[in-house]
Structures are given as structure tokens and as C-alpha cells.
Design a protein around this motif. Sequence first.
Motif, PDB file in Angstrom:
ATOM      1  N   ARG A   1      13.412   9.475  -9.661  1.00 22.95           N
ATOM      2  CA  ARG A   1      13.081   8.776  -8.403  1.00 22.95           C
ATOM      3  C   ARG A   1      13.308   7.274  -8.560  1.00 22.95           C
ATOM      4  O   ARG A   1      13.938   6.631  -7.711  1.00 22.95           O
ATOM      5  CB  ARG A   1      11.624   9.070  -8.016  1.00 22.95           C
TER       6      ARG A   1
ATOM      7  N   ARG B   1      20.053   2.466  -5.218  1.00 24.31           N
ATOM      8  CA  ARG B   1      20.212   2.150  -3.785  1.00 24.31           C
ATOM      9  C   ARG B   1      19.780   0.715  -3.478  1.00 24.31           C
ATOM     10  O   ARG B   1      19.748   0.315  -2.320  1.00 24.31           O
ATOM     11  CB  ARG B   1      19.341   3.091  -2.949  1.00 24.31           C
TER      12      ARG B   1
ATOM     13  N   GLU C   1      16.788  -0.309  -3.642  1.00 23.57           N
ATOM     14  CA  GLU C   1      15.451  -0.283  -3.028  1.00 23.57           C
ATOM     15  C   GLU C   1      14.395  -0.679  -4.057  1.00 23.57           C
ATOM     16  O   GLU C   1      14.633  -0.610  -5.270  1.00 23.57           O
ATOM     17  CB  GLU C   1      15.122   1.135  -2.536  1.00 23.57           C
TER      18      GLU C   1
ATOM     19  N   GLN D   1      16.135   5.032  -6.590  1.00 27.21           N
ATOM     20  CA  GLN D   1      15.753   3.853  -5.803  1.00 27.21           C
ATOM     21  C   GLN D   1      16.499   2.614  -6.303  1.00 27.21           C
ATOM     22  O   GLN D   1      17.013   1.824  -5.510  1.00 27.21           O
ATOM     23  CB  GLN D   1      14.231   3.636  -5.883  1.00 27.21           C
TER      24      GLN D   1
ATOM     25  N   LEU E   1      11.273  -0.053  -6.403  1.00 26.05           N
ATOM     26  CA  LEU E   1      10.777   1.128  -7.115  1.00 26.05           C
ATOM     27  C   LEU E   1       9.323   1.334  -6.699  1.00 26.05           C
ATOM     28  O   LEU E   1       8.494   0.432  -6.885  1.00 26.05           O
ATOM     29  CB  LEU E   1      10.866   0.909  -8.632  1.00 26.05           C
ATOM     30  N   THR E   2       9.021   2.504  -6.123  1.00 31.30           N
ATOM     31  CA  THR E   2       7.651   2.731  -5.640  1.00 31.30           C
ATOM     32  C   THR E   2       6.770   3.221  -6.787  1.00 31.30           C
ATOM     33  O   THR E   2       6.908   4.341  -7.275  1.00 31.30           O
ATOM     34  CB  THR E   2       7.639   3.742  -4.475  1.00 31.30           C
TER      35      THR E   2
END
Length: 333
Positions: free
Chosen positions: A201, A208, A210, A205, A212-213
Motif C-alpha cells: 500500500r 502515485r 500520494e 501510494q 503514505l497513509t
Amino acid sequence: MTTKIKQIIVTGGFGFIGSHLIDRLLGQGHQVTVVDDLRSAAVAPSDYATYMATGQLVWLSMDVQYLRPIHVSCPCPDEIYHLASPVGPAGVLKHAGEIVRQIVDSTYAVIDMALRCDSRLVDVSTSEVYGGGQQGLCAEAMPRIIQADTTVRLEYAVAKLAMETALINATQVQPLQAVIVRPFNVAGPRQGAVGGFVLPRFIQQAMRGEALTVFGDGNQVRAFTHVADIVDGLLLAMEKGRSGQVYNLGNPANRTTILDLAKAVIEETGSIGGVQYVNGQSIYGSLYAEAHDKYPDAAKAMKHLGWQPVHDLHEIVADVHHAMQSTLQSEAV
Ligand SMILES: NC(=O)c1ccc[n+]([C@@H]2O[C@H](COP(=O)([O-])OP(=O)(O)OC[C@H]3O[C@@H](n4cnc5c(N)ncnc54)[C@H](O)[C@@H]3O)[C@@H](O)[C@H]2O)c1
């Protein structure tokens, strides 16, 4: 020295860990039967067309629970590796209320097959049976901890623990040769983000651009183990494991917090998306739950099986990154 060619059944052989295991077994020349209905497969059976054409690999596309003499005729195996199961902190959620049935029925099917055929069985359980261990540390001699909250994660853990218990007791009173392994946070090429696995995950991310959560404060402790090291452990458990014994398979040297893992991913990928702190339930829904800290004591597998994991955390991160890059490139062609 020539290797004896064996008949080997691998349930879940087209999954993430199972596919790396069958690659190794096929490379050693063994006759492999994969039992997998592809419900969460990581590879396509067509990737193995050459092996299937020669008959070295046979695919039984069926639910493992029906792997009974009455339903299927396949040669009696020398060895059975049982991996088919719901898996992943998010992957188990859609099976809520059915996980016990799936794990119990499929494991009894392989136990019956092992007894009928006098096969050696390696059952792949999970580190989740420890709950959170003792401040995160999990060793085979420690109590398994059942949390007060009834969660889907607990259903997965107690089903695996129930089958461990049944297997161990069965080895005492029946001519069953069975060894249990408990992997900890396996990672590597072919693992998808869909089951809720944190490393793919993060890499997805990062690729992309994005953020990182990171769930919670990111201080959760884990120890990641390369799938190639897990395959070594499975083979050693089959070869040297004592029947009725349980072995942790996790690399204690790869202990990290989730936040440090995110930093390692940012360093590897050059991502400029940064990190965003979120509640895991906001992504996977209200049933989502995970351990705070969980990491292995692997001394028993190292001493008794001679298991020595060799891949460090940076290699794991780099391998997953490169594998996801090549998948992206091949999809773009
Ligand atoms: N991935 C990890 O970090 C991890 C950690 C601890 C334990 N484990 C255990 O390792 C095993 C393999 O995990 P994985 O990550 O490779 O999972 P996976 O989902 O990638 O692979 C499981 C495979 O089994 C198949 N399958 C599942 N249930 C089936 C059934 N009833 N009948 C036929 N096929 C079925 C799926 O299609 C899939 O190909 C599981 O038993 C899991 O509990 C995994």
C-alpha cells in the motif's frame, strides 16, 4: 547427489506465499498439485502453462474443503503444504462470520488427506494467534492472548488457533505427521495492497505521488520477513520440523515502526508525497482492527530447523518497489 522427486500438494499455491513456494518446488523438480480456486490468487495459472503442459504441475480448481477422496482423485502426496485461507487485516473482513468455517473445513480436509495418504503436513498458521504478545514480543512458549473485543481479526486468529490445537492433539493419538508454522508480516514481490498489507500500500501510494497513509501515530512495531526467507522456513519445517511442534517464522532483525517503514519507502522511491496520519477504520471500515505491537522470537526455528532469514528491511522494500514498477511497465506495454 540426486534429489528424490516427490508428489507435493500445495493448497493456496497460486497465492502470494504459495506461488513463491511452488516456484521453488518446481525448480527442484518435484511433482506439484496446486489446490486453489483463485479467490485471492496472486498469479495467473497461465503463468505456469509450461509446467502444466509437461504434467509437472497439476491444478485442481476447487475449494480445499472438498479435497476428499470421495470428491477428487489425485495421486497420494508425500507432502502437503496447507496455505489456503482468508488472509490480511482487510482481506479477512469480507469473510466475517465465515472465517471459522473456511479455516476449519479446509484444514480438516487436508488432515484427512494426510492421514489417508500417510503424507507429511505443514500447516501455515499465523502470528495473529498471539493477539499482541507480551508488549509485542511473541515466542512459542508464551500464552496466546484472546482479546476482550470480538473482532473479525479475532475470528481469524481463533480459527487458526483451533486448528493448531486440533492438529497438535491429533499427532498425539493418530499416525499424523504435522508441523505448524506461524509467519509474521511476510512481504515481497506479488503481494497486493488489496488485503490491507501495509508495504505494497505504501509503495503504491509513493509511486502515485500520494501521501503514505500511516494509521494512528505510526508507532506500531512489526518485523517484516521476506517471502523468500519464509519459503526457506516452510521447506525446513517440512524437512526437519518435529511433528506436533509449532515454529515462529519472522525475522526479529527487521523490527521497525510503521512510521520508520514509511520513511524507508520514501527513501527508496524518492516520493515527495509525505505522510498522512489517518484512522485505519476510515479506509477499511468499522470492522478493521490490528495489533499495536507484534514481533517474533524466532530462536526455536533458528535452533531446531536451522532457519536463518537473510533479507533485511531495505532489501524487502526495494524488492517490492521493483516488482511493482515492472508490473506497471508490463501493463503499460
Ligand atoms: N501474508 C502474510 O503476511 C501472512 C502472515 C501470516 C500468515 N499467513 C498465512 O499464509 C497463508 C498464505 O497467505 P498469502 O498471503 O499467500 O495469502 P493469499 O491470499 O495470497 O493466498 C491464498 C491462496 O489460497 C486460495 N484460497 C483461499 N481459500 C481457499 C479455499 N478455501 N479453497 C481454494 N483456494 C483457496 C486463494 O485463491 C489464494 O490463491 C495463509 O494461510 C495465511 O493465513 C500469511
